[in-house]
Design an enzyme around this catalytic site. Structure first.
Site, PDB file in Angstrom:
ATOM      1  N   GLU A  63       0.813  -1.212   0.000  1.00 30.57           N
ATOM      2  CA  GLU A  63       0.000   0.000   0.000  1.00 30.57           C
ATOM      3  C   GLU A  63       0.850   1.269   0.000  1.00 30.57           C
ATOM      4  OE1 GLU A  63      -3.446  -0.818   2.778  1.00 30.57           O
ATOM      5  OE2 GLU A  63      -3.309   1.359   2.926  1.00 30.57           O
ATOM      6  N   ASP A  64       1.937   1.266   0.762  1.00 31.53           N
ATOM      7  CA  ASP A  64       2.693   2.505   0.943  1.00 31.53           C
ATOM      8  C   ASP A  64       3.825   2.704  -0.056  1.00 31.53           C
ATOM      9  OD1 ASP A  64       0.998   2.966   2.971  1.00 31.53           O
ATOM     10  OD2 ASP A  64       2.461   2.824   4.592  1.00 31.53           O
TER      11      ASP A  64
END
Ligand code: ZN
Length: 186
Positions: A63-64
């Site tokens: 996600e990051d």
């Protein structure tokens, strides 16, 4: 055969590299890796399975890193750490193509459908996030937004119950302390 300890430390090194340029949203701008180490430690302390601890270290890498030059993919995690770990990370990752409010609603709705390992990981994640919101809230987050966030975390946690009483009790205590502090500040 790699030992669980070696695999865990390899995941910690992997996460530290991915998050090397990332910081927490809070005013203290803590290194992001502190968060994933805290999540993994909470899981290990409360007897979660090794795959959940390893997934805890890796849970935000996909996600990051989506805006990074070399984003981490679930396929890459599967190749490095196995399908089971990658599957848990997939379960706890939001679909970033959806608007934030939709993602938050989905977390509430889908919590109870997740595997036991994913639910434990999400509970540890929420504990770490509540602690961070209380210790070092993002500068722009006024009181109402913090209240809203803590309330939302509580609604997600409802669906995460039934797999780890120790983590559930710690979440409850953290939630109550956060709400009490916010009530004091109101
Ligand atoms: Zn997280």
């Amino acid at each position: 055969m790699e030992s669980p300890l070696a695999a865990t430390l390899r995941a910690a090194v992997f996460a530290a590299r991915v998050h090397a340029t990332h910081t927490r949203k809070g005013a203290a701008a803590e290194p992001y890796v502190n968060h994933v180490l805290e999540v993994a430690a909470l899981l290990a302390e409360h007897g979660a399975p090794d795959v959940a601890v390893i997934a805890g270290l890796l849970h935000d890498t996909v996600e990051d890193s989506s805006d990074d030059p070399e984003p981490v993919t679930l396929a890459a995690l599967a190749a490095e750490f196995g399908e089971e770990v990658a599957g848990i990370v997939a379960e706890v990752s939001d679909d970033k193509s959806l608007p934030k409010e939709v993602r938050k609603a989905l977390q509430v709705r889908q919590a109870a459908k997740k595997s036991a390992a994913a639910r434990q990981l999400k509970l540890a994640d929420k504990i770490s996030n509540l602690r961070a919101i209380m210790a070092s809230p993002p500068r722009a987050w006024e009181h109402a937004r913090r209240v809203e966030y803590v309330g939302w975390a509580g609604r997600v946690a409802v669906g995460l119950r039934g797999c780890n009483p120790g983590l559930e009790a710690l979440f409850d205590a953290t939630y109550r302390a956060a709400m009490a502090k916010l009530a004091e500040e109101a």
